[in-house]
Design a protein around this motif. Structure first.
Motif: not given
Length: 566
Positions: A540-562
């Motif tokens: 869909v899209k790409r966004i240039p970044m400097r060695k992106p490693s982890g990325k963490y979605n707020v909703f998924n993390k606080i709701n302990r997505s399986a």
């Protein structure tokens, strides 16, 4: 001509007093140096660390023995010079290296190499940086940081001496106690002093925090518009995953050299910082949002902090019942249990700390083998850990503290990246392998292997989402590191192999709140965040970044997505 170290170890020229003197601290960089307040052995023995010093008959030389949990951890030798300072009794080369370090590096990285304005320069903290890369940083500096180039001041030989020096064990073992922790705390914005409404229009629960390891920044990404809304500099070498408060407003960041930063996502500001260790693994946030637990490799400690302003609650020395110290591999919050769980690297124990009870009672669960990499079922009753000595996994019932099953997991499964979903009416777990080219799928009732799915190489991260039929896993290691496999969770068969950037490392998938989009990191300095439609698997899209490693979605993390790490 005898060097000072030759004199020190020459029995003919030197006689030593027999009586050791005991101290709770030893700082050889104090000038002029003088002994601290002497203690008796009963006083210092109760400390995790103490020092016994034997002086030469003339009082000009010192043999300093360091004890940790009552066990000798090493002895160093020092010469008391005419100006009152201490000189390490080592080789000429080491003395020159130390002199170079003190002249060019100590003002930012600290006299002990524990870190300051710059990161700690110790073997444990530099483990992921090759010596050649370290020499390049000294020679050319590090862009977008305070690290200047020294190539015009130092020749190649001097640079190499500095590299060898910072990768060597320090003469004085690092100490970071409660006094050091408390002194490091900095509250930039007091609790309640900032507005309680977001300064942006995006859904605050569908934000991502993307760690850009290439230049030590974080990008805050709007998960609906798929556009960055903020970017800010972080401490050096964040790792261990970003953790959020239960309401999603605050993020807690842990750096490799021990800094814990509290970031207000509503106001896009760092509000407080504290240094909880010298080499830190990660941080966990209690289910009620009141308390943090930090796990350290160096020193061997767990540190409890108040989440509101990062005030120190207590420091817990980590050692088994025989006094053997251990590094902490990771810490987790187990909300259904009202507790934190700590994985230990060096002793066969799992520690559980109750954050919902006064004084934070500690329970030590004795294991048959060290399990330093594990994850949990969704109820946090079962701990699934990797036993790399016997090349198998174990399932531990946390209520009873007993092993209830063995898992035939050879190789090096990365259970910390394991995920869970429902397959043919029952829960299954899947894990990539850091050494073998496979993903292993296991029934969580019988604990039998259902399927070994072949991959193009060893993988590091595996992710999914409740609203997608697919599980994604990277290859990460080997010639096919640019590959990203997509598997059908119903058939356990490969659907597609994506190559977001041919020849470049693809890693770490994370999903938007609704599971509609999958975000993939191109883990390179000239990298990017590549966004796919999670159903059609089209970019869909790409966004240039400097060695992106982890990325963490707020909703998924606080709701302990399986489908993601907790």
């Amino acid at each position: 001509m005898l060097l000072p170290c030759d004199v020190l170890f020459s029995a003919e020229l030197q006689s030593w007093r027999d009586t050791p003197y005991y101290y709770d601290t030893f700082n050889p960089d104090q000038t002029p140096w003088h002994p601290p307040q002497e203690k008796n052995i009963e006083e210092v023995f109760k400390h995790q660390q103490y020092f016994a010093i034997v002086y030469s008959a003339a009082g000009k030389q010192l043999a300093v023995s360091r004890y940790v949990s009552g066990q000798l951890a090493g002895t160093t030798h020092w010469i008391w010079q005419a100006d009152g300072s201490l000189l390490a009794a080592d080789s000429d080369t080491s003395r020159v290296s130390r002199s170079l370090y003190m002249e060019h590096c100590a003002s930012c990285h600290g006299a002990h190499r524990f870190g300051g304005a710059g990161p700690a320069l110790l073997p444990e903290n530099l483990g992921r940086l090759k010596k050649e890369a370290a020499a390049d940083v000294i020679r050319n500096g590090r862009p977008a940081t305070q690290m200047p180039p020294f190539g015009a001041q130092l020749d190649d030989a001097a640079i190499q001496q500095l590299v060898e020096f910072v990768y060597s064990r320090p003469v004085v073992e690092p100490v970071w106690d409660s006094v050091s922790i408390e002194a490091s705390r900095n509250v930039l914005h007091a609790p309640g002093s900032l507005p309680n409404e977001p300064v942006f229009s995006a859904d605050p629960l569908n934000l991502f925090m993307v760690v850009e390891a290439g230049d030590h920044h974080i990008t805050v990404l709007d998960g609906d518009r798929l556009e960055p809304i903020h970017r800010f500099a972080t401490r050096f070498a964040l790792h261990g995953g970003i953790k959020y408060s239960p309401d999603g407003r605050y993020a807690y960041l842990a750096s490799r050299d021990g800094w814990i930063s509290k970031f207000d996502l509503y106001n896009l500001k760092i509000v407080a910082e504290i240094r909880a260790g010298i080499n830190t693994r990660n941080v966990a946030v209690s289910g009620d949002g009141e308390t943090l637990l930090v796990g350290n490799y160096l020193p061997n400690t767990l540190v409890l902090l108040r989440a509101s302003d990062l005030e120190l609650i207590k420091v817990i020395a980590v050692a088994d019942s025989e006094g053997k110290p251990s590094r902490v591999s990771a810490v987790y919050q187990a909300e259904p249990r009202g507790s934190f769980v700590a994985a230990l690297k060096d002793v066969p124990e799992v520690w559980e700390i109750q954050y919902d009870k006064p004084d934070y009672p500690l329970r030590k669960i004795r294991l048959e083998q060290v399990l330093d990499d594990f994850f949990f079922d969704q109820q946090y009753r079962l701990l699934i850990g990797a036993d790399r000595v016997q090349k198998k996994g174990q399932v531990i019932d946390l209520d009873s503290g007993k092993r209830v099953a063995d898992l035939p997991l050879e190789g090096m499964p990365h259970l910390g990246s394991g995920i869970i979903w429902e397959y043919q009416g029952r829960a299954v777990m899947a894990t990539p392998d850091l050494k073998e080219s496979r993903v292993t799928v296991i029934d969580m009732e019988s604990w039998k292997v259902i399927r070994e799915i072949k991959t193009l190489g060893p993988g590091f991260f595996m992710r999914s989402h409740e609203n997608t039929p697919y599980a994604w896993t990277d290859v990460f290691f080997g010639p096919d590191k640019d590959a990203m496999h997509v598997f059908d969770k119903k058939t356990l068969k490969l659907v597609k192999t994506l190559r977001p950037a041919p020849g470049k490392t693809s890693a770490h998938v994370e999903f938007t709140r609704d599971g509609h989009y999958a975000l993939v990191s191109v883990w390179e300095m000239d990298g990017a965040l590549v966004i796919y439609d999670a159903a059609s698997l089209q970019e869909v899209k790409r966004i240039p970044m400097r060695k992106p490693s982890g990325k963490y979605n707020v909703f998924n993390k606080i709701n302990r997505s399986a489908g993601t790490s907790h």
